[in-house]
Write a protein that holds these residues in place. Structure first.
Motif, PDB file in Angstrom:
ATOM      1  N   ILE A   4      34.423  36.222  39.269  1.00  0.00           N
ATOM      2  CA  ILE A   4      33.739  35.381  40.258  1.00  0.00           C
ATOM      3  C   ILE A   4      32.391  34.936  39.702  1.00  0.00           C
ATOM      4  O   ILE A   4      31.582  35.770  39.273  1.00  0.00           O
ATOM      5  N   LEU A   5      32.176  33.636  39.698  1.00  0.00           N
ATOM      6  CA  LEU A   5      30.889  33.087  39.281  1.00  0.00           C
ATOM      7  C   LEU A   5      30.116  32.654  40.519  1.00  0.00           C
ATOM      8  O   LEU A   5      30.563  31.784  41.271  1.00  0.00           O
ATOM      9  N   GLN A   6      28.979  33.301  40.755  1.00  0.00           N
ATOM     10  CA  GLN A   6      28.073  32.906  41.837  1.00  0.00           C
ATOM     11  C   GLN A   6      27.003  31.982  41.255  1.00  0.00           C
ATOM     12  O   GLN A   6      26.391  32.309  40.234  1.00  0.00           O
ATOM     13  N   LEU A  76      26.826  25.662  31.509  1.00  0.00           N
ATOM     14  CA  LEU A  76      27.416  26.126  32.758  1.00  0.00           C
ATOM     15  C   LEU A  76      28.927  25.876  32.769  1.00  0.00           C
ATOM     16  O   LEU A  76      29.698  26.705  33.260  1.00  0.00           O
ATOM     17  N   ARG A  77      29.372  24.762  32.201  1.00  0.00           N
ATOM     18  CA  ARG A  77      30.797  24.465  32.159  1.00  0.00           C
ATOM     19  C   ARG A  77      31.550  25.544  31.379  1.00  0.00           C
ATOM     20  O   ARG A  77      32.648  25.954  31.772  1.00  0.00           O
ATOM     21  N   ARG A  78      30.966  26.040  30.294  1.00  0.00           N
ATOM     22  CA  ARG A  78      31.618  27.101  29.524  1.00  0.00           C
ATOM     23  C   ARG A  78      31.755  28.374  30.369  1.00  0.00           C
ATOM     24  O   ARG A  78      32.760  29.076  30.302  1.00  0.00           O
ATOM     25  N   VAL A  79      30.732  28.669  31.173  1.00  0.00           N
ATOM     26  CA  VAL A  79      30.798  29.843  32.043  1.00  0.00           C
ATOM     27  C   VAL A  79      31.846  29.630  33.136  1.00  0.00           C
ATOM     28  O   VAL A  79      32.598  30.546  33.487  1.00  0.00           O
ATOM     29  N   VAL A  80      31.912  28.416  33.660  1.00  0.00           N
ATOM     30  CA  VAL A  80      32.905  28.102  34.687  1.00  0.00           C
ATOM     31  C   VAL A  80      34.317  28.319  34.152  1.00  0.00           C
ATOM     32  O   VAL A  80      35.180  28.907  34.817  1.00  0.00           O
ATOM     33  N   ARG A  81      34.577  27.861  32.924  1.00  0.00           N
ATOM     34  CA  ARG A  81      35.919  27.977  32.347  1.00  0.00           C
ATOM     35  C   ARG A  81      36.358  29.434  32.212  1.00  0.00           C
ATOM     36  O   ARG A  81      37.557  29.721  32.206  1.00  0.00           O
ATOM     37  N   ALA A  82      35.408  30.340  32.109  1.00  0.00           N
ATOM     38  CA  ALA A  82      35.731  31.768  31.955  1.00  0.00           C
ATOM     39  C   ALA A  82      35.847  32.476  33.299  1.00  0.00           C
ATOM     40  O   ALA A  82      35.945  33.706  33.344  1.00  0.00           O
ATOM     41  N   SER A  83      35.849  31.708  34.392  1.00  0.00           N
ATOM     42  CA  SER A  83      35.869  32.281  35.736  1.00  0.00           C
ATOM     43  C   SER A  83      37.162  31.924  36.451  1.00  0.00           C
ATOM     44  O   SER A  83      37.834  30.941  36.115  1.00  0.00           O
ATOM     45  N   ASP A  84      37.521  32.715  37.445  1.00  0.00           N
ATOM     46  CA  ASP A  84      38.675  32.414  38.294  1.00  0.00           C
ATOM     47  C   ASP A  84      38.285  31.562  39.494  1.00  0.00           C
ATOM     48  O   ASP A  84      39.092  30.774  39.994  1.00  0.00           O
ATOM     49  N   VAL A  85      37.066  31.740  39.969  1.00  0.00           N
ATOM     50  CA  VAL A  85      36.582  30.972  41.113  1.00  0.00           C
ATOM     51  C   VAL A  85      35.067  30.881  41.006  1.00  0.00           C
ATOM     52  O   VAL A  85      34.402  31.797  40.519  1.00  0.00           O
ATOM     53  N   THR A 104      37.904  21.042  35.080  1.00  0.00           N
ATOM     54  CA  THR A 104      38.273  22.351  34.528  1.00  0.00           C
ATOM     55  C   THR A 104      39.449  22.982  35.264  1.00  0.00           C
ATOM     56  O   THR A 104      40.087  23.891  34.740  1.00  0.00           O
ATOM     57  N   GLY A 105      39.706  22.553  36.488  1.00  0.00           N
ATOM     58  CA  GLY A 105      40.753  23.180  37.290  1.00  0.00           C
ATOM     59  C   GLY A 105      40.313  24.439  37.998  1.00  0.00           C
ATOM     60  O   GLY A 105      41.105  25.060  38.724  1.00  0.00           O
ATOM     61  N   VAL A 106      39.076  24.862  37.801  1.00  0.00           N
ATOM     62  CA  VAL A 106      38.565  26.064  38.456  1.00  0.00           C
ATOM     63  C   VAL A 106      38.094  25.692  39.867  1.00  0.00           C
ATOM     64  O   VAL A 106      37.282  24.783  40.031  1.00  0.00           O
ATOM     65  N   PRO A 107      38.602  26.376  40.912  1.00  0.00           N
ATOM     66  CA  PRO A 107      38.206  26.015  42.286  1.00  0.00           C
ATOM     67  C   PRO A 107      36.748  26.372  42.557  1.00  0.00           C
ATOM     68  O   PRO A 107      36.256  27.408  42.107  1.00  0.00           O
ATOM     69  N   VAL A 108      36.104  25.497  43.300  1.00  0.00           N
ATOM     70  CA  VAL A 108      34.689  25.691  43.642  1.00  0.00           C
ATOM     71  C   VAL A 108      34.557  25.823  45.155  1.00  0.00           C
ATOM     72  O   VAL A 108      35.027  24.962  45.908  1.00  0.00           O
ATOM     73  N   VAL A 109      33.924  26.901  45.584  1.00  0.00           N
ATOM     74  CA  VAL A 109      33.558  27.096  46.983  1.00  0.00           C
ATOM     75  C   VAL A 109      32.088  26.745  47.127  1.00  0.00           C
ATOM     76  O   VAL A 109      31.268  27.180  46.308  1.00  0.00           O
ATOM     77  N   VAL A 110      31.744  25.970  48.129  1.00  0.00           N
ATOM     78  CA  VAL A 110      30.342  25.657  48.414  1.00  0.00           C
ATOM     79  C   VAL A 110      29.991  26.235  49.773  1.00  0.00           C
ATOM     80  O   VAL A 110      30.647  25.919  50.774  1.00  0.00           O
ATOM     81  N   SER A 111      28.989  27.102  49.801  1.00  0.00           N
ATOM     82  CA  SER A 111      28.501  27.673  51.058  1.00  0.00           C
ATOM     83  C   SER A 111      27.211  26.972  51.452  1.00  0.00           C
ATOM     84  O   SER A 111      26.231  27.003  50.706  1.00  0.00           O
ATOM     85  N   TRP A 112      27.240  26.350  52.628  1.00  0.00           N
ATOM     86  CA  TRP A 112      26.046  25.699  53.150  1.00  0.00           C
ATOM     87  C   TRP A 112      25.302  26.684  54.042  1.00  0.00           C
ATOM     88  O   TRP A 112      25.835  27.183  55.030  1.00  0.00           O
ATOM     89  N   LYS A 385      43.768  28.032  40.055  1.00  0.00           N
ATOM     90  CA  LYS A 385      42.829  27.751  38.955  1.00  0.00           C
ATOM     91  C   LYS A 385      43.371  26.719  37.973  1.00  0.00           C
ATOM     92  O   LYS A 385      42.682  25.792  37.572  1.00  0.00           O
ATOM     93  N   ARG A 386      44.612  26.864  37.507  1.00  0.00           N
ATOM     94  CA  ARG A 386      45.141  25.958  36.516  1.00  0.00           C
ATOM     95  C   ARG A 386      46.525  25.480  36.915  1.00  0.00           C
ATOM     96  O   ARG A 386      47.302  26.246  37.406  1.00  0.00           O
TER      97      ARG A 386
END
Length: 386
Positions: A4-6, A76-85, A104-112, A385-386
């Motif tokens: 998980i990437l926060q 940041l894109r390189r870090v994203v690619r190594a993440s599941d979400v 990248t195909g990695v799903p992104v959650v945005v918390s407002w 993810k992919r």
């Protein structure tokens, strides 16, 4: 184990507290959590161990120049690619994470956690783009969820935030007031006005009603209205003495303006404090005059401390305050003054609302509940993810 990437932007308050609490809970549950964050925010909050890769400040894109920002996005894109979400917190982080994850195909959650009050301009366009590009948009209050849905979010959900610091003062009211008096005595040594400083008064101040506000000093918090309300309460001349405290720092020119406006009032701007639970335990009422708030952590902490709350009728505040406090219109000093005066002159009402506040807090999600809910959301997204 989910990777998980926060992603967190420049944060000074509730967002940082929430991400630190969530990240610690996820790691304890066995997930791999990496937090990309500006260096200044990382220094404010315990977001993880930088040495073990838990915190990454280099991958946050710096806007010093277009070239520097592009290099940051690439990192940041390189870090994203190594993440599941990817889970981005706030509008700034949401925009940054979605740009970095594009393709990248990695799903992104945005918390407002906050509202963009403007309905036109670049901020509004970025808000709409986030809502439509994110795999999931969550809101800390229902109005944010409804806003995301109206903007075309494919999935939007309420995601309440827990208050990990709630109820942490270990002592009674007398002990808490002693902490406050001691803090103000120290402040008095650096220039506080002895005529209005309770640290110079006898310890038997139980007859006073203490009104507390915990807030950044910023225009959105509308603290000028709080000063107006304090002056109106003083003008009424209630038999019970009332003293006002604002805990928090922020905009220095605005603070100076508030200090000038509060001259002659028992109104204390005490700066940032690390012992907020003690101030909660010492106070009688919490006032939140903000122009907008989600399900504010400070209100949850006040409920845990048994404080009646007077708050503006905006955002997620009614979800917390209804039944255990008073809701007032935005920017209406007379309404705040009237609500405070009623509580000052009716101690039995304060006692009733204090009991209701504790009951309300017991119904709110705990940190463990929040972590469990987020693990379920991540699991529902990571397979895509992919």
């Amino acid at each position: 184990m989910t990777r998980i990437l926060q992603v967190v932007g420049h944060a000074a308050g509730g967002i940082g507290v929430h991400v630190a609490d969530l990240s610690a809970g996820l790691r304890a549950a066995g997930d791999a959590v990496r937090v990309v964050v500006p260096a200044a925010t990382a220094g404010r909050f315990d977001l993880g161990d930088a040495g073990s890769g838990g915190v990454d400040t280099r991958a946050w894109p710096v806007r010093s120049s277009p070239q520097a920002y592009a290099r940051g996005l690439a990192r940041l894109r390189r870090v994203v690619r190594a993440s599941d979400v990817v889970h981005a917190h706030g509008h700034q982080a949401g925009l940054t994470a979605l740009l970095a994850a594009a393709g990248t195909g990695v799903p992104v959650v945005v918390s407002w956690h906050n509202a963009i009050l403007a309905r036109r301009g670049p901020g509004a366009l970025a808000e709409r783009w986030q809502a439509r590009r994110a795999a999931l948009v969550t809101g800390a209050s229902q109005d944010l969820v409804d806003r995301a849905a109206a903007l075309g979010a494919r999935r939007s959900e309420l995601a309440p935030v827990a208050a990990p610091a709630a109820g942490r003062f270990d002592g009674d009211r007398a002990a808490a007031r002693a902490v406050v008096r001691r803090a103000l005595r120290e402040r008095g040594e650096s220039g506080a006005d002895p005529a209005t400083d309770p640290a110079t008064e006898p310890a038997s101040d139980d007859g006073e009603v203490w009104i507390l506000t915990v807030s950044r000093i910023a225009p959105q918090k509308d603290l000028g209205v709080l000063v107006e309300a304090a002056r109106l309460v003083q003008r009424e001349g209630a038999a019970t003495a009332v003293r006002w405290f604002v805990v928090g720092d922020g905009d220095a020119p605005l603070r100076a303006e508030l200090e000038r406006a509060a001259e002659g009032l028992p109104f204390h701007l005490v700066g940032a404090r690390e012992d907020v639970p003690a101030w909660m335990a010492a106070a009688d009422v919490l006032v939140v005059p903000s122009r907008w708030e989600a399900r504010a952590l400070v209100v949850q902490e006040a409920l845990a401390a048994g404080l009646p709350v007077v708050a503006t009728d905006v955002g997620g505040l009614p979800e917390l305050v209804t039944g255990c406090g008073s809701l007032v219109p935005v920017g209406h000093a007379p309404a705040i003054a009237a609500a405070v005066t009623h509580l000052v002159t009716h101690p039995e009402r304060r006692a009733d609302l204090a009991a209701r506040a504790r009951e309300r807090f017991a119904q709110l999600p705990t940190s463990a509940d929040v972590v469990s809910a987020w693990r379920e959301r991540y699991a529902s997204l990571a397979p895509a993810k992919r």
